[in-house]
Scaffold this motif. Structure first.
Motif, short mmCIF file in Angstrom:
data_model
loop_
_atom_site.label_atom_id
_atom_site.label_comp_id
_atom_site.label_asym_id
_atom_site.label_seq_id
_atom_site.Cartn_x
_atom_site.Cartn_y
_atom_site.Cartn_z
N UNK A 22 0.69 -4.00 1.80
CA UNK A 22 1.15 -2.97 2.61
C UNK A 22 0.26 -2.40 1.99
N UNK A 23 0.44 -0.28 2.60
CA UNK A 23 -0.55 0.50 2.28
C UNK A 23 1.02 1.37 1.96
N UNK A 24 0.38 2.39 1.10
CA UNK A 24 1.40 3.94 1.54
C UNK A 24 0.96 4.74 2.67
N UNK A 74 -4.83 2.35 3.11
CA UNK A 74 -5.08 1.81 2.13
C UNK A 74 -4.58 0.61 1.43
N UNK A 75 -4.77 -0.62 1.81
CA UNK A 75 -3.86 -1.77 1.72
C UNK A 75 -3.76 -2.90 0.77
N UNK A 76 -2.39 -3.03 -0.16
CA UNK A 76 -2.40 -3.31 -1.04
C UNK A 76 -1.84 -4.66 -0.97
N UNK A 77 -2.15 -6.08 -2.00
CA UNK A 77 -1.71 -7.58 -1.96
C UNK A 77 -1.04 -8.02 -2.49
N UNK A 78 -0.52 -8.07 -2.13
CA UNK A 78 0.34 -9.16 -3.65
C UNK A 78 0.01 -10.37 -4.87
N UNK A 79 -1.02 -10.80 -4.31
CA UNK A 79 -1.48 -11.74 -4.78
C UNK A 79 -2.88 -11.26 -4.70
N UNK A 80 -3.69 -12.77 -5.81
CA UNK A 80 -5.28 -12.12 -5.65
C UNK A 80 -6.47 -12.97 -4.76
N UNK A 81 -5.17 -13.68 -3.92
CA UNK A 81 -6.05 -14.41 -2.29
C UNK A 81 -4.95 -14.41 -1.56
N UNK A 82 -5.44 -14.81 0.32
CA UNK A 82 -4.33 -14.45 1.25
C UNK A 82 -4.66 -16.35 1.64
N UNK A 83 -5.06 -16.94 1.45
CA UNK A 83 -5.27 -17.91 1.05
C UNK A 83 -3.97 -19.25 1.21
#
Length: 319
Positions: free
Chosen positions: A119-121, A274-283
């Motif tokens: 997501x992103x603000x 400004x995208x932030x991910x919930x995990x360290x990788x999208x694998x």
């Protein structure tokens, strides 16, 4: 570049479709509706089997009606704002009461599986999808959504970006690239994605509260783009009495000049969120990172069969 794609899912679009497409009589053991949850998990399993990705991100609508878009076009999504009561947030989206808790359930299960969300603000899911697709330089991209606005992200370089459009449901989903967008909407092939955004701007979109240019529908917008190549060239022609643009079209475009300027950044999906991910990788994990938690949630929500289908889809991927 590998053959396995990165799959970018429009989360809100998919669970809305699941909520309305799966009977509300499907409930958890405690009686809570889980139709959207089950439909979403089944759809993800089907997509993994069909597309065979090695990376996957579920994109969130962290701000479904960003203020900067409303400032430019006040009618933007205004009809979707819930009826207000004293003390309410003034900009709450009208979402079915039985859907909101299910989104929390979906997020719980995705987290327990280790499947990435993003997501992103001040950004909609479209902007997150657009940013991640624009950034990608390694793998082909498949964007999955029931929102035609995303057709503007199609491209061939530097990596192929395709949109799997769910407008008629997952079973009849249509995959669009530049060729398909150009053929379907009559826009210039060499800039099909950008041209689609310009067509949408001119045509308008009542579902988003965008009026478009009065008197210019989809066919007229496509004709103008085919004749002039781009919105910029159409606007130049509208200001030139000697251009081949008809007097009627010139008058309509000039009358809507302010709207066009304001609407362009509203219609175009952002590519710099400004995208932030919930995990360290999208694998995409081939097994749940928290298997006990997944099993507990599956039992609590009564979706063990859907969890099983999702795990089967992951099992069938190459290791």
């Amino acid at each position: 570049m590998s053959n396995a794609p990165v799959l970018l899912l429009d989360g809100a679009s998919m669970w809305f479709r699941s909520y309305f497409g799966v009977p509300s009589s499907i409930t958890a053991p405690d009686g809570r509706p889980v139709n959207a949850l089950r439909g979403f998990l089944d759809a993800v399993a089907t997509l993994i089997t069909r597309e065979r990705p090695h990376r996957l991100v579920v994109c969130r609508d962290d701000d479904w009606r960003p203020q900067w878009r409303v400032d430019l076009v006040p009618s933007y999504k205004l009809h979707r704002v819930a009826e207000q009561h004293p003390g309410d947030d003034p900009d709450i989206e009208e979402v079915p009461d039985e859907l909101t808790p299910q989104v929390d359930m979906i997020m719980e299960i995705l987290d327990a599986f280790g499947i990435a969300t993003a997501g992103a603000p001040e950004a909609e899911a479209d902007d997150v999808l657009g940013t991640l697709a624009d950034r990608e330089r390694h793998d082909p991209v498949v964007v999955v959504s029931g929102d035609r606005d995303l057709l503007q992200v199609v491209r061939d370089e530097p990596v192929p970006v395709r949109v799997l459009y769910l407008g008629r449901g997952l079973a009849k989903a249509t995959k669009y690239g530049p060729v398909e967008v150009a053929e379907t909407y009559g826009v210039p092939l060499e800039r099909a994605g950008s041209a689609y955004a310009e067509l949408a701007l001119l045509r308008g979109d009542p579902s988003d509260g965008l009026p478009g240019v009065a008197g210019v529908g989809e066919k007229t917008a496509a004709t103008l783009l085919a004749q002039h190549g781009s919105l910029e060239q159409i606007l130049i022609a509208s200001r030139d009495p000697a251009s081949r643009l008809s007097k009627a079209h010139r008058a309509k475009l000039l009358a809507a000049a302010d709207y066009i300027v304001n609407a362009e950044p509203v219609v175009r999906v952002a590519t710099d969120a400004e995208v932030t991910m919930s995990t360290e990788t999208d694998t995409l994990p081939l097994a749940a990172v928290q298997p006990k938690k997944v099993a507990e949630l599956a039992q609590r929500y009564g979706v063990s069969s859907s969890i099983g289908r999702l795990q089967k889809a992951l099992d069938d991927l190459p290791g």
